[in-house]
Write a protein that holds these residues in place. Structure first.
Motif, PDB file in Angstrom:
ATOM      1  N   ALA A  87      45.466  38.669  38.923  1.00 24.49           N
ATOM      2  CA  ALA A  87      44.239  39.068  39.619  1.00 24.49           C
ATOM      3  C   ALA A  87      43.764  40.430  39.121  1.00 24.49           C
ATOM      4  N   GLU A  88      44.695  41.347  38.907  1.00 27.79           N
ATOM      5  CA  GLU A  88      44.339  42.663  38.370  1.00 27.79           C
ATOM      6  C   GLU A  88      43.750  42.524  36.970  1.00 27.79           C
ATOM      7  N   ALA A  89      44.332  41.642  36.159  1.00 26.07           N
ATOM      8  CA  ALA A  89      43.817  41.428  34.801  1.00 26.07           C
ATOM      9  C   ALA A  89      42.407  40.850  34.830  1.00 26.07           C
ATOM     10  N   ILE A  90      42.156  39.965  35.771  1.00 26.11           N
ATOM     11  CA  ILE A  90      40.814  39.382  35.920  1.00 26.11           C
ATOM     12  C   ILE A  90      39.806  40.478  36.245  1.00 26.11           C
ATOM     13  N   GLU A  91      40.182  41.352  37.166  1.00 26.16           N
ATOM     14  CA  GLU A  91      39.271  42.444  37.530  1.00 26.16           C
ATOM     15  C   GLU A  91      39.073  43.424  36.371  1.00 26.16           C
ATOM     16  N   ARG A  92      40.173  43.803  35.692  1.00 23.68           N
ATOM     17  CA  ARG A  92      40.074  44.757  34.572  1.00 23.68           C
ATOM     18  C   ARG A  92      39.218  44.218  33.437  1.00 23.68           C
ATOM     19  N   SER A  93      39.282  42.901  33.208  1.00 23.77           N
ATOM     20  CA  SER A  93      38.527  42.296  32.105  1.00 23.77           C
ATOM     21  C   SER A  93      37.034  42.178  32.422  1.00 23.77           C
ATOM     22  N   GLY A  94      36.678  42.378  33.689  1.00 24.41           N
ATOM     23  CA  GLY A  94      35.281  42.236  34.092  1.00 24.41           C
ATOM     24  C   GLY A  94      34.845  40.801  34.282  1.00 24.41           C
ATOM     25  N   THR A  95      35.808  39.858  34.256  1.00 27.42           N
ATOM     26  CA  THR A  95      35.469  38.439  34.384  1.00 27.42           C
ATOM     27  C   THR A  95      35.499  37.948  35.826  1.00 27.42           C
ATOM     28  N   GLY A  96      35.897  38.819  36.767  1.00 31.64           N
ATOM     29  CA  GLY A  96      35.948  38.352  38.140  1.00 31.64           C
ATOM     30  C   GLY A  96      36.332  39.423  39.125  1.00 31.64           C
ATOM     31  N   LEU A  97      36.550  38.978  40.347  1.00 32.08           N
ATOM     32  CA  LEU A  97      36.899  39.836  41.469  1.00 32.08           C
ATOM     33  C   LEU A  97      38.148  39.281  42.144  1.00 32.08           C
ATOM     34  N   THR A 120      26.920  40.038  34.799  1.00 31.17           N
ATOM     35  CA  THR A 120      27.920  40.701  33.954  1.00 31.17           C
ATOM     36  C   THR A 120      29.264  39.972  33.981  1.00 31.17           C
ATOM     37  N   PHE A 121      29.595  39.333  35.104  1.00 37.15           N
ATOM     38  CA  PHE A 121      30.859  38.590  35.188  1.00 37.15           C
ATOM     39  C   PHE A 121      30.841  37.386  34.255  1.00 37.15           C
ATOM     40  N   ALA A 122      29.767  36.608  34.302  1.00 44.29           N
ATOM     41  CA  ALA A 122      29.654  35.432  33.432  1.00 44.29           C
ATOM     42  C   ALA A 122      29.604  35.860  31.967  1.00 44.29           C
ATOM     43  N   ALA A 123      28.947  36.987  31.674  1.00 47.68           N
ATOM     44  CA  ALA A 123      28.858  37.462  30.295  1.00 47.68           C
ATOM     45  C   ALA A 123      30.235  37.863  29.770  1.00 47.68           C
ATOM     46  N   ALA A 124      31.024  38.535  30.594  1.00 43.35           N
ATOM     47  CA  ALA A 124      32.377  38.927  30.186  1.00 43.35           C
ATOM     48  C   ALA A 124      33.251  37.694  29.965  1.00 43.35           C
TER      49      ALA A 124
END
Length: 200
Positions: free
Chosen positions: A134-144, A168-172
């Motif tokens: 979950a932290e990786a998802i947030e750091r990558s900008g792909t999700g929350l 920005t989430f979909a773009a990442a």
């Protein structure tokens, strides 16, 4: 060549290795997947049912597979009214192409599956590596992410709305999908792996 694949008896562990298993079989190798008896029974490739089931390997007295199976429909119906026809055993590869975003526990399989399809992700981690994912998802900008104490219907609605309205989430996620698509597939990687294994 004989190739033994091993995986923890969970979809998020077994499903990601299946493309390599199928590529190895198609290339004429003698392939077996060793995993827990509950998962081995669901596979259509040669398997060895070994070790404990996921339930037996979990916390003492907690039947996690039964818990998730018994509560999945209710949880899905609460979050997405159209989930009444949801099929718990539907592979990610069939489901994800129909999605605009993903809400999951952030297991490794669904995390990488959503990235491979360029989908923004709302992570609701519950245990194990899911918090790190979950932290990786947030750091990558792909999700929350929402941690267990933060999860409410309103919070999920707010975060999912943000995922769907903030491009920005979909773009990442699309950027990572492009990177993953450029990686060699299982058929390409297999000869290197078998050559290396034969030299041991």
């Amino acid at each position: 060549m004989r190739i033994l694949f091993t995986a923890c008896p969970m979809y998020g562990h077994v499903n990601p290795v299946l493309p390599l298993v199928l590529a190895a079989r198609a290339a004429g190798h003698d392939v077996v997947v060793a995993t827990g008896p509950d998962m081995a029974a669901r596979l259509t490739v040669p398997t060895w049912a070994v070790g404990p089931s996921h339930c037996e390997a979990g916390s003492p007295g907690t039947d996690w597979l039964a818990y998730f199976a018994s509560t999945a429909r209710a949880r899905a119906a609460d979050l997405v009214p159209r989930a009444l026809d949801w099929k718990p055993d539907l592979p990610h590869t069939l489901l994800l192409p129909r999605c605009t975003a993903v809400v999951s526990q952030a297991g490794a399989g669904i995390m990488f599956g959503s990235l491979a399809h360029g989908l923004p992700h709302l992570a609701l981690p519950q245990g194990g590596d899911q918090f790190t994912n979950a932290e990786a998802i947030e750091r990558s900008g792909t999700g929350l992410a929402l941690h267990p104490a933060e999860v409410t219907g309103a919070a999920i609605t707010d975060r999912l709305t943000e995922l769907l309205t903030n491009s920005t989430f979909a773009a990442a996620a699309a950027s990572i999908r492009t990177d993953l698509t450029a990686k060699p597939d299982a058929t390409t990687v297999l000869p290197t792996l078998t050559t290396e294994a034969a030299s041991w």
